[in-house]
Design a protein around this motif. Structure first.
Motif, mmCIF file in Angstrom:
data_model
loop_
_atom_site.group_PDB
_atom_site.id
_atom_site.type_symbol
_atom_site.label_atom_id
_atom_site.label_comp_id
_atom_site.label_asym_id
_atom_site.label_seq_id
_atom_site.Cartn_x
_atom_site.Cartn_y
_atom_site.Cartn_z
ATOM 1 N N TRP A 7 11.108 -8.823 -0.888
ATOM 2 C CA TRP A 7 10.477 -7.508 -0.831
ATOM 3 C C TRP A 7 11.321 -6.501 -0.065
ATOM 4 C CZ3 TRP A 7 7.510 -6.118 -4.362
ATOM 5 C CH2 TRP A 7 6.588 -7.014 -4.946
ATOM 6 N N ILE A 8 11.994 -6.989 0.960
ATOM 7 C CA ILE A 8 12.868 -6.075 1.716
ATOM 8 C C ILE A 8 13.907 -5.474 0.775
ATOM 9 C CG2 ILE A 8 14.740 -6.005 3.425
ATOM 10 C CD1 ILE A 8 13.061 -7.859 5.152
ATOM 11 N N ILE A 9 14.490 -6.344 -0.025
ATOM 12 C CA ILE A 9 15.519 -5.858 -0.954
ATOM 13 C C ILE A 9 14.909 -4.885 -1.967
ATOM 14 C CG2 ILE A 9 17.120 -6.543 -2.791
ATOM 15 C CD1 ILE A 9 17.529 -9.144 -1.164
ATOM 16 N N ILE A 10 13.745 -5.246 -2.485
ATOM 17 C CA ILE A 10 13.112 -4.379 -3.486
ATOM 18 C C ILE A 10 12.767 -3.011 -2.891
ATOM 19 C CG2 ILE A 10 11.029 -4.072 -4.892
ATOM 20 C CD1 ILE A 10 11.133 -7.076 -5.446
ATOM 21 N N VAL C 180 3.173 -6.410 -0.295
ATOM 22 C CA VAL C 180 2.979 -5.143 -0.999
ATOM 23 C C VAL C 180 1.583 -4.586 -0.714
ATOM 24 C CG1 VAL C 180 3.003 -4.015 -3.239
ATOM 25 C CG2 VAL C 180 4.526 -5.929 -2.792
ATOM 26 N N ASN C 181 0.622 -5.468 -0.771
ATOM 27 C CA ASN C 181 -0.749 -5.075 -0.518
ATOM 28 C C ASN C 181 -0.908 -4.464 0.873
ATOM 29 O OD1 ASN C 181 -3.277 -4.933 -1.705
ATOM 30 N ND2 ASN C 181 -3.996 -6.662 -0.468
ATOM 31 N N THR C 182 -0.298 -5.112 1.860
ATOM 32 C CA THR C 182 -0.369 -4.609 3.229
ATOM 33 C C THR C 182 0.226 -3.218 3.317
ATOM 34 O OG1 THR C 182 0.047 -6.884 3.887
ATOM 35 C CG2 THR C 182 0.105 -5.220 5.631
ATOM 36 N N PHE C 183 1.379 -3.034 2.677
ATOM 37 C CA PHE C 183 2.049 -1.743 2.746
ATOM 38 C C PHE C 183 1.200 -0.641 2.111
ATOM 39 C CE2 PHE C 183 5.041 1.349 0.739
ATOM 40 C CZ PHE C 183 5.490 1.924 1.915
ATOM 41 N N PHE C 184 0.715 -0.892 0.914
ATOM 42 C CA PHE C 184 -0.012 0.163 0.215
ATOM 43 C C PHE C 184 -1.428 0.359 0.720
ATOM 44 C CE2 PHE C 184 3.340 -0.466 -2.986
ATOM 45 C CZ PHE C 184 3.693 0.853 -3.182
ATOM 46 N N ARG C 185 -2.102 -0.763 1.093
ATOM 47 C CA ARG C 185 -3.504 -0.665 1.451
ATOM 48 C C ARG C 185 -3.697 -0.317 2.920
ATOM 49 N NH1 ARG C 185 -6.699 -3.854 -1.970
ATOM 50 N NH2 ARG C 185 -6.593 -2.863 -4.028
ATOM 51 N N ILE C 186 -2.828 -0.813 3.781
ATOM 52 C CA ILE C 186 -3.072 -0.665 5.215
ATOM 53 C C ILE C 186 -2.141 0.346 5.876
ATOM 54 C CG2 ILE C 186 -3.110 -1.906 7.424
ATOM 55 C CD1 ILE C 186 -3.962 -4.364 5.704
ATOM 56 N N ILE C 187 -0.849 0.228 5.624
ATOM 57 C CA ILE C 187 0.121 1.069 6.337
ATOM 58 C C ILE C 187 0.188 2.493 5.770
ATOM 59 C CG2 ILE C 187 2.504 1.281 7.107
ATOM 60 C CD1 ILE C 187 1.055 -1.069 8.319
ATOM 61 N N LEU C 188 0.410 2.577 4.452
ATOM 62 C CA LEU C 188 0.632 3.887 3.850
ATOM 63 C C LEU C 188 -0.509 4.886 4.108
ATOM 64 C CD1 LEU C 188 3.213 4.702 2.621
ATOM 65 C CD2 LEU C 188 2.294 4.292 0.340
ATOM 66 N N PRO C 189 -1.783 4.457 3.978
ATOM 67 C CA PRO C 189 -2.851 5.429 4.251
ATOM 68 C C PRO C 189 -2.775 6.001 5.673
ATOM 69 C CG PRO C 189 -3.735 3.518 3.149
ATOM 70 C CD PRO C 189 -2.320 3.184 3.482
ATOM 71 N N LEU C 190 -2.288 5.201 6.607
ATOM 72 C CA LEU C 190 -2.198 5.680 7.990
ATOM 73 C C LEU C 190 -1.141 6.765 8.153
ATOM 74 C CD1 LEU C 190 -2.401 2.364 10.040
ATOM 75 C CD2 LEU C 190 -4.099 4.188 9.928
#
Lengths: 292, 445, 276
Positions: A7-10, C180-190
């Motif tokens: 994922w880091i790379i992506i 991915v889920n963590t990034f979009f669901r938790i981090i990005l909204p913040l």
């Protein structure tokens, strides 16, 4: 852990590809052609350091261009930034007019440089411009005539004034940072009998060091990009009194058709920018952050 | 610090590796055929209209924009089913020249374009401009309207013809008859009289000249060129040679000294740094007695948005002292089409420089036609007497010369706007000015 | 003490007034000029001796293809922001959150854009975009603008991500949420405030940029608004009234965007710059 690596790379790839496509390839072309004799009409043979030697020979106009640019970088990273900081200090801690003044102060940063240039041409016009007319009214001297942009004595100062006072971006950046100071610090200081000036000097400003450093970098690097407004007001004259490096690049490439010499100046300008940024970081002892 | 420098070194290495690996020879000079050409070829095989690319700066507020529109409409009416013009609009003259230079550098100039301000020379240098002489010889009717004079004027040193003119330029200067009357003067016969006329106008309370030194210093440079071109044989030769390589001559220096006097004492107070529009406004609002400019300005004198009422009735046009006048042919249009749409591009070039266009631009913008084969209608003569007077003056002139914009390259022209203020404020003298112009000649690549 | 306080208040009031004047004069001047006749502008007349010229706005549309350019500007700006903010925030997240070999090098490299002047890149980029067959397309402009704003957006986003406590994600991972889920669901909204900050700065870049827009496009169906401003100035005829009318038409969206987003902008920068 393996998943994470993937994922880091992506996550990184799009930005890196974008950067490589736009910046790295053009930097490569810029650097390589600066060692050739490329012109608008053709050429492109390797000539070694010829362009750089040409640029830095003692009689070269580039020295005065460089001097102008250094002065402008210095002015912009001091006076301009301080102005923005002072506005921020006054507007801090939401007053009724804060949001209004903030928007107004941003206006000149929103208006395109082309329109700003036209505006200053008219305001500083020696015959009917706002400045001269006002002065005639105040002083009662109807014959007063100052050609601000064309008089060798005032040209540099006049061009400087087209951007020096407009520190809207600095102000909003600093203001934003200031709201992060907990109210308790202010309250404690007031109980201790500190004046507003003392609070600003000894509590707020030291906490702002990082953001001031950042805005200084932004302001200084902005001075390495200014072109439109100079082109419209003085086009670098009288002589080379208001020519900066972007203006010189523009002229060398598009007036003199000398692409390789222009690209050599481009390479130098980038190195100059790098050095300026590093110096500012040293001066403001900025935290280790993204600029390394 | 050290670490950063190391990183930078790594970045630069990465650039080199990346680029040399991915894109081979990004600076190659091989002619890159744009997608336009490919589609043009494809179209041809399917019998659709063939595309011809064309670039124009005659848009927006440009004097010739209305004429350009009529010309293009007529062309589409006549040839629209066979030829599709792909037009790039480049608003303002500077923008046009800058973009054309960028296109020339990558060998992607349009099929047909105006070769002004050195653009033609770049197309010749990169080998894409076509020699047009053979095509002219094949088509006597077209040649008749282009005329021998224009052909001769544009013929290159190598004997080839790389551009076809579309109009001739005759430029005297306009003067305000009622101001001249009040000052008790008439258009000057000699330059001494010219200067004393200025003094008389000033005494009578008028600003003698509407001038502007900004941009290409158009109005001031017309005066300068006229002084050089009528000074003597040597000066006249200089103003007719192309390109000029030496400005360090007594005629140039002498003329510059006169110009200094005119800019200091006899011009609108904002002349230094002003653009043409300011100078024109000063003259059209009757705030100055003279302006140097050509017939295309005549339309402004009757335009209520620009001029005070009845101005055209009070104006005259005169020869420069010593019976001098500018007389030249526009560099005109260059043909860079490749073989696959050459025929169609040539058709457009012929139309663009032919009788319909010449007539259209004469009527809409005061551009003088190349030959007498285009007749001026009585109606036109009655409506625009000042244009006709230009033509009459040209026949009386003893000294004819070209504008600096045509005989000098862009490095020289660009220098004027920066040097005039230095001259007027006494930072440099006329001699240094001339030397700096000569230096500029050698900066041009 | 009291007198000092009053003095300080007066001085700062005068200072602010001065700043406000200096900043608003340009805008008011352009605005007033957009209703003036050419002759009035050129003699810098106070007021409107020749009457209010609403026709300037009509002329602006007549002389330049402003309507077409408006649509193109909206398309290019929208995608320019989208691409820039998406790419830069994804990269910023990874670069600020995880330490891996080359992370430092990549951050330095990507922030180089901050001090590379656009003017120096004009000619090389023209060649590259032509070679890639992207010249004269919205895509070409979108790519170039996204890249030009990369460093600034990256900077804003990295500093903001640094203020978000790591524990948030850790607990998410423990609960079984994917990367991915963590990034979009938790981090990005913040990071919404930081995202809007970056978007505004990117908006100004895409909306006002002239040189690249001119060099990289040739067709009016692709070109953007700043080019329209040059339709009113030519060597022998200029329509300044129409030009300033067009300028107002170009500025207005910028002002609206700034006013709408300024609360978000400021919040974004606050949190973002807590730890630079």
């Amino acid at each position: 852990m393996k998943v994470k690596k993937r994922w880091i790379i992506i996550f990184l790839t799009p930005a890196v590809l974008l950067f490589a496509f736009v910046y790295l390839t053009s930097l490569y072309i810029l650097v390589t052609t600066s060692f050739t004799d490329l012109t608008a009409g053709g050429g492109g043979n390797f000539v070694g350091l010829k362009n750089y030697i040409e640029l830095f020979k003692p009689a070269s106009e580039f020295w005065s261009v460089l001097k102008n640019n250094v002065i402008w970088v210095l002015l912009q990273s001091t006076v301009h930034v301080y102005l923005g900081v002072i506005v921020a200090l006054i507007l801090a801690r939401n007053k009724w007019y804060t949001s209004l003044v903030r928007t107004i102060y941003m206006l000149p940063n929103i208006i395109s440089n082309a329109a700003l240039g036209m505006l200053f041409i008219f305001i500083l016009n020696p015959k009917f411009g706002l400045i001269n007319n006002t002065w005639r009214l105040i002083s009662g001297n109807d014959a007063y005539m100052q050609n601000w942009f064309m008089d060798p004595k005032t040209a540099f100062g006049s061009v400087t004034m087209t951007w020096l006072p407009y520190a809207g971006i600095t102000a909003i950046l600093v203001m934003a940072e200031m709201t992060s100071i907990p109210d308790s610090i202010y309250e404690a200081a007031i109980i201790d009998g500190a004046s507003q000036l003392q609070i600003n000097m000894f509590i707020v400003l030291p906490l702002m060091r990082n953001i001031i450093g950042t805005t200084t970098i932004l302001a200084a690097s902005n001075m390495l990009q200014k072109l439109d407004i100079i082109l419209l007001t003085t086009s670098g004259g009288p002589g080379t009194r208001t020519t900066n490096m972007p203006m010189s690049i523009y002229r060398t490439a598009l007036i003199d058709n000398n692409y390789s010499l222009a690209n050599a100046q481009g390479v130098f300008l980038i190195l100059f920018g790098l050095v300026a940024v590093l110096l500012i970081r040293k001066i403001y002892r900025m935290n280790e952050n993204i600029l390394g | 610090m050290k670490r950063i420098l190391l990183s930078m070194a790594a970045v630069v290495t990465a650039i080199a590796l990346l680029v040399s690996g991915c894109t081979k020879a990004p600076v190659s000079t091989e002619p890159s055929q744009g997608t336009n050409k490919e589609t043009a070829a494809a179209d041809k095989s399917t019998n659709g209209p063939v595309e011809v690319t064309y670039a124009t700066f005659r848009v927006g507020a440009h004097v010739q924009a209305p004429g350009e529109k009529i010309m293009l409409e007529e062309f589409n009416r006549l040839y629209g089913d066979k030829i599709k013009l792909v037009i790039e609009e480049l608003p303002s003259d500077d923008v046009y020249v800058n973009k054309m230079k960028a296109l020339a550098a990558s060998n992607s100039l349009p099929d047909v374009f105006d070769g002004k301000n050195g653009v033609r020379e770049l197309a010749i240098a990169n080998g894409t401009a076509r020699n047009l002489l053979p095509y002219l010889e094949e088509d006597p009717e077209w040649k008749k309207y282009v005329g021998d004079m224009a052909i001769k004027a544009n013929t290159n040193e190598d004997g080839n013809l790389y551009s076809i003119s579309y109009s001739q330029r005759i430029i005297g200067y306009y003067y305000n008859k009622s101001m001249f009357e009040k000052a008790g003067i008439k258009p000057a016969e000699t330059w001494e009289e010219f200067m004393s006329n200025c003094e008389a106008l000033k005494k009578a309370g008028f600003t003698p000249f509407a001038n502007a030194t900004g941009e290409n210093a158009w109005t001031v440079n017309l005066l300068l060129g006229a002084m050089i071109g009528t000074a003597n044989e040597a000066g006249n030769k200089l103003m007719n040679e192309k390109p000029v390589t030496n400005f360090n001559t007594p005629e140039v220096i002498n003329a510059l000294e006169n110009i200094k006097k005119i800019l200091t004492d006899y011009s609108n107070t904002d002349a230094l740094g002003a653009v043409y529009a300011n100078a024109a406004n000063v003259f059209c609002q009757e705030q100055a007695a003279m302006i140097a400019n050509g017939p295309w300005m005549v339309g402004d004198f009757t335009n209520p948005e620009k001029s005070v009422e009845g101005l055209d009735q009070r104006l005259g046009v005169a020869l420069y002292p010593n019976k001098g006048i500018y007389s030249e042919y526009d560099p005109g249009f260059v043909l860079c089409a490749k073989d696959d749409n050459l025929e169609e591009a040539l058709t457009f070039l012929k139309f663009r420089t032919g009788p319909f266009s010449q007539k259209t631009f004469l009527e809409t913008a005061g551009s003088l036609p190349l030959t007498n084969n285009i007749e001026l209608s009585e109606e036109f003569k009655a409506k625009k007497p000042l244009v006709v007077q230009h033509l009459e003056l040209a026949s009386q002139a003893e000294y004819k010369f070209k504008t600096l914009d045509v005989i000098a390259d862009s490095s020289v022209i660009d220098s004027f706007a920066k040097l005039y203020p230095e001259l007027v404020f006494g930072e440099i003298d006329a001699q240094t000015f001339a030397q700096k112009l000569t230096d500029a000649v050698y900066r041009q690549k | 003490m009291q007198i000092n306080k009053i003095m300080a208040k007066t001085i700062s009031a005068i200072f602010l007034l001065l700043i406000v004047c200096v900043s608003i004069v340009p805008f008011l001047w352009v605005f007033a000029s957009s209703f003036k006749s050419n002759a009035d502008i050129m003699s810098a007349a106070m007021g409107f001796p020749n009457g209010l010229k609403f026709i300037n706005y009509k002329n602006a549309f007549k002389l330049a293809p402003i309507d077409k350019f408006y649509i193109n500007s909206i398309i290019v700006t929208f995608f320019g922001i989208l691409l820039n903010v998406t790419f830069a925030s994804a990269a910023a997240y990874v670069l600020s959150r995880f330490s891996f070999k080359g992370a430092r090098f990549l951050t330095v490299m990507l922030s180089m854009g901050l001090f590379i002047p656009g003017a120096a890149l004009l000619q090389p980029l023209f060649q590259i975009i032509s070679k890639a067959n992207l010249s004269n397309s919205h895509a070409g402009l979108v790519i170039v603008y996204s890249a030009l704003g990369l460093a600034t957006t990256l900077y804003v986003m990295i500093s903001y991500f640094k203020t978000i406590p790591k524990e948030l994600e850790e607990s998410a991972y423990i609960e079984g949420s994917g990367f991915v889920n963590t990034f979009f669901r938790i981090i990005l909204p913040l990071t919404r405030p930081a995202l809007s900050t970056a978007a505004v700065i990117q908006f100004l870049l895409c909306w006002n940029e002239f040189q690249f827009a001119l060099i990289l496009t040739s067709d009016n169906n692709v070109r953007t608004l700043p080019i329209a401003l040059y339709y009113f100035k030519s060597s022998f005829a200029s329509d300044y009234g129409a030009m300033f009318a067009a300028t107002i038409l170009v500025i207005c969206p910028s002002i609206i965007v700034f006013i709408l987003l300024q609360k978000q902008v400021v919040r974004g920068l606050v949190a973002g710059s807590v730890k630079g």
